[in-house]
Motif scaffolding. Structure first.
Motif, mmCIF file in Angstrom:
data_model
loop_
_atom_site.group_PDB
_atom_site.id
_atom_site.type_symbol
_atom_site.label_atom_id
_atom_site.label_comp_id
_atom_site.label_asym_id
_atom_site.label_seq_id
_atom_site.Cartn_x
_atom_site.Cartn_y
_atom_site.Cartn_z
ATOM 1 N N MET A 1 0.846 -1.191 0.000
ATOM 2 C CA MET A 1 0.000 0.000 0.000
ATOM 3 C C MET A 1 0.884 1.245 0.000
ATOM 4 S SD MET A 1 -3.241 0.798 -0.052
ATOM 5 C CE MET A 1 -4.111 -0.614 0.628
ATOM 6 N N ASN A 2 0.539 2.247 -0.792
ATOM 7 C CA ASN A 2 1.327 3.464 -0.920
ATOM 8 C C ASN A 2 0.935 4.459 0.157
ATOM 9 O OD1 ASN A 2 2.877 5.565 -1.777
ATOM 10 N ND2 ASN A 2 1.789 5.896 -3.693
ATOM 11 N N HIS A 3 1.776 4.615 1.193
ATOM 12 C CA HIS A 3 1.496 5.552 2.272
ATOM 13 C C HIS A 3 1.834 6.970 1.810
ATOM 14 C CE1 HIS A 3 0.864 2.038 4.511
ATOM 15 N NE2 HIS A 3 2.050 1.897 5.075
ATOM 16 N N LEU A 4 0.854 7.867 1.874
ATOM 17 C CA LEU A 4 1.102 9.261 1.529
ATOM 18 C C LEU A 4 1.448 10.068 2.779
ATOM 19 C CD1 LEU A 4 1.053 11.400 -0.747
ATOM 20 C CD2 LEU A 4 -1.300 11.917 -0.056
ATOM 21 N N LEU A 5 0.713 9.825 3.848
ATOM 22 C CA LEU A 5 0.889 10.578 5.089
ATOM 23 C C LEU A 5 0.987 9.592 6.246
ATOM 24 C CD1 LEU A 5 0.803 13.753 5.418
ATOM 25 C CD2 LEU A 5 -1.492 13.442 6.343
ATOM 26 N N HIS A 6 2.036 9.722 7.034
ATOM 27 C CA HIS A 6 2.165 8.879 8.222
ATOM 28 C C HIS A 6 2.415 9.764 9.436
ATOM 29 C CE1 HIS A 6 2.820 5.411 10.705
ATOM 30 N NE2 HIS A 6 3.997 5.888 11.096
ATOM 31 N N ILE A 7 1.534 9.650 10.412
ATOM 32 C CA ILE A 7 1.582 10.482 11.610
ATOM 33 C C ILE A 7 1.876 9.580 12.803
ATOM 34 C CG2 ILE A 7 0.262 12.079 13.063
ATOM 35 C CD1 ILE A 7 -1.501 12.579 10.503
ATOM 36 N N SER A 8 2.938 9.888 13.539
ATOM 37 C CA SER A 8 3.307 9.034 14.667
ATOM 38 C C SER A 8 3.683 9.866 15.889
ATOM 39 C CB SER A 8 4.472 8.113 14.282
ATOM 40 O OG SER A 8 5.599 8.859 13.881
ATOM 41 N N ASN A 9 3.092 9.485 17.020
ATOM 42 C CA ASN A 9 3.367 10.129 18.310
ATOM 43 C C ASN A 9 3.349 11.653 18.200
ATOM 44 O OD1 ASN A 9 3.809 7.579 19.618
ATOM 45 N ND2 ASN A 9 5.808 7.515 18.619
ATOM 46 N N TYR A 10 2.367 12.140 17.459
ATOM 47 C CA TYR A 10 2.320 13.559 17.109
ATOM 48 C C TYR A 10 1.396 14.330 18.044
ATOM 49 C CZ TYR A 10 1.335 17.794 14.432
ATOM 50 O OH TYR A 10 1.186 19.096 14.051
ATOM 51 N N SER A 11 1.837 15.504 18.433
ATOM 52 C CA SER A 11 0.973 16.407 19.188
ATOM 53 C C SER A 11 1.177 17.825 18.686
ATOM 54 C CB SER A 11 1.258 16.329 20.692
ATOM 55 O OG SER A 11 2.518 16.878 20.995
ATOM 56 N N CYS A 12 0.112 18.600 18.721
ATOM 57 C CA CYS A 12 0.190 20.009 18.371
ATOM 58 C C CYS A 12 -0.912 20.740 19.118
ATOM 59 C CB CYS A 12 0.065 20.233 16.865
ATOM 60 S SG CYS A 12 -1.607 19.966 16.212
ATOM 61 N N GLY A 13 -0.804 22.045 19.137
ATOM 62 C CA GLY A 13 -1.830 22.810 19.834
ATOM 63 C C GLY A 13 -1.287 24.119 20.336
ATOM 64 N N TYR A 14 -1.767 24.501 21.488
ATOM 65 C CA TYR A 14 -1.481 25.825 21.999
ATOM 66 C C TYR A 14 -0.757 25.746 23.343
ATOM 67 C CZ TYR A 14 -4.921 26.610 18.382
ATOM 68 O OH TYR A 14 -5.597 26.604 17.180
ATOM 69 N N ALA A 15 0.127 24.755 23.468
ATOM 70 C CA ALA A 15 1.021 24.568 24.622
ATOM 71 C C ALA A 15 0.285 24.623 25.953
ATOM 72 C CB ALA A 15 2.152 25.582 24.564
ATOM 73 N N SER A 16 0.096 25.817 26.503
ATOM 74 C CA SER A 16 -0.501 25.940 27.837
ATOM 75 C C SER A 16 -2.003 25.732 27.831
ATOM 76 C CB SER A 16 -0.178 27.318 28.424
ATOM 77 O OG SER A 16 -0.728 28.342 27.608
ATOM 78 N N LYS A 17 -2.594 25.683 26.625
ATOM 79 C CA LYS A 17 -4.050 25.526 26.545
ATOM 80 C C LYS A 17 -4.386 24.152 25.964
ATOM 81 C CE LYS A 17 -4.798 30.511 26.131
ATOM 82 N NZ LYS A 17 -5.376 31.610 25.319
ATOM 83 N N PHE A 18 -5.102 24.153 24.826
ATOM 84 C CA PHE A 18 -5.591 22.897 24.251
ATOM 85 C C PHE A 18 -4.561 22.305 23.296
ATOM 86 C CE2 PHE A 18 -7.898 20.469 21.016
ATOM 87 C CZ PHE A 18 -8.605 19.586 21.823
ATOM 88 N N SER A 19 -4.384 21.002 23.347
ATOM 89 C CA SER A 19 -3.517 20.319 22.394
ATOM 90 C C SER A 19 -4.114 18.965 22.058
ATOM 91 C CB SER A 19 -2.099 20.145 22.953
ATOM 92 O OG SER A 19 -2.129 19.328 24.108
ATOM 93 N N ILE A 20 -3.688 18.422 20.927
ATOM 94 C CA ILE A 20 -4.167 17.107 20.502
ATOM 95 C C ILE A 20 -2.986 16.155 20.401
ATOM 96 C CG2 ILE A 20 -6.155 18.060 19.284
ATOM 97 C CD1 ILE A 20 -3.563 16.623 17.074
ATOM 98 N N GLU A 21 -3.278 14.865 20.531
ATOM 99 C CA GLU A 21 -2.255 13.840 20.415
ATOM 100 C C GLU A 21 -2.757 12.735 19.486
ATOM 101 O OE1 GLU A 21 -1.054 12.392 24.210
ATOM 102 O OE2 GLU A 21 -0.414 14.356 24.954
ATOM 103 N N VAL A 22 -1.950 12.382 18.508
ATOM 104 C CA VAL A 22 -2.270 11.302 17.575
ATOM 105 C C VAL A 22 -1.126 10.306 17.617
ATOM 106 C CG1 VAL A 22 -2.772 10.679 15.190
ATOM 107 C CG2 VAL A 22 -3.598 12.856 16.109
ATOM 108 N N GLU A 23 -1.397 9.139 18.155
ATOM 109 C CA GLU A 23 -0.343 8.138 18.358
ATOM 110 C C GLU A 23 0.119 7.517 17.050
ATOM 111 O OE1 GLU A 23 0.224 3.860 20.653
ATOM 112 O OE2 GLU A 23 -1.278 5.274 21.369
ATOM 113 N N ASP A 24 -0.835 7.119 16.190
ATOM 114 C CA ASP A 24 -0.449 6.454 14.942
ATOM 115 C C ASP A 24 -1.606 6.544 13.941
ATOM 116 O OD1 ASP A 24 1.424 4.618 13.412
ATOM 117 O OD2 ASP A 24 -0.405 3.428 13.428
#
Length: 272
Positions: A1-24
């Motif tokens: 399968m051709n992987h275009l986007l792979h997201i691992s142990n990723y987090s982003c957001g607004y540091a002291s406020k709201f953030s999201i976490e995507v493990e895999d």
């Protein structure tokens, strides 16, 4: 399968406020993915992380093996295109607006469109059915027409990945279906990979081949609409009772809301 986007142990957001976490999470070439979840679940934050509007706090997003987070803006714009929910108030014609999609491919800071640029823009205006009003001002268009023009501009970038933030927000049924039919056509005929944030679960189910359901800043469920849109998942994430049943034509799950009045009457009738 051709992987275009792979997201691992990723987090982003607004540091002291709201953030999201995507493990895999892996998005394959040609996928049509819907990001769903209640208000405040992190859909838009995740979207901004992928588009680069928000810097990652940790982890990686790999785009065809390249680190998307360190990719230069111009290089990113040549490979992925973004359609935001609000396009602003551009005081230019539709054709001028769509031609802006060619800016990332210009060598100089001054944009002088070439014949090839005009041909590409006109091709996608015809495809999105915006060619007929190409000389109109963007401010003269309806919401549905503006959304189609925004998609035409994004396609003029000839991206590998198209990202859309609630493309059917504020649109009626006709315009919502028109936009999503177009996206489905692009996905199937052009093998264009699409990721969109969408609120309407029935539209997400009908048009997307894969869904990512978010809750409290993390991925709660992912998979096909049949795997994700179970009444148990929906009730747990959205905290409201629903019924799910297969659409008799597409066989995709449809979600039926149940009012408090009907729920109480049903509970009362079951007590006798």
């Amino acid at each position: 399968m051709n992987h275009l986007l792979h997201i691992s142990n990723y987090s982003c957001g607004y540091a002291s406020k709201f953030s999201i976490e995507v493990e895999d999470l892996t998005i394959n070439k040609g996928d049509f993915v819907g990001i769903i979840g209640p208000n405040g679940a992190g859909k838009t934050t995740f979207f901004k992380g992928i588009t680069g509007e928000l810097e990652g706090l940790s982890g990686k997003i790999l785009f065809n093996g390249d680190n998307l987070q360190i990719m230069k803006r111009r290089g990113r714009a040549q490979r992925l295109a973004i359609v935001n929910q609000n396009i602003g108030n551009p005081q230019i014609s539709v054709e001028e607006y769509v031609l802006l999609g060619r800016v990332p491919f210009q060598k100089s800071l001054t944009f002088i469109e070439k014949k090839e640029d005009i041909e590409i823009a006109q091709h996608f205006m015809r495809l999105t059915k915006t060619f007929a009003f190409r000389h109109k001002m963007m401010t003269e268009l309806s919401g549905g027409e503006q959304q189609l023009a925004a998609i035409a501009r994004a396609l003029t970038q000839q991206p590998e990945l198209l990202l859309l933030d609630e493309p059917t927000a504020h649109l009626d049924i006709f315009h919502s279906v028109s936009v999503l039919n177009l996206l489905q056509q692009l996905n199937e005929q052009e093998n264009l990979t699409i990721i969109m944030v969408i609120h309407d679960l029935n539209l997400a189910s009908e048009y997307c081949e894969r869904l990512v359901m978010m809750k409290n800043g993390s991925v709660f469920a992912k998979g096909t609409p049949e795997q994700v849109l179970t009444y148990k998942n929906i009730e747990e994430v959205y905290r409201t009772p629903v019924l799910t049943q297969a659409n008799p034509l597409s066989n995709k799950p449809s979600v039926f809301l149940v009012s408090q009045k009907v729920l109480k009457n049903n509970q009362r009738s079951n007590t006798f």
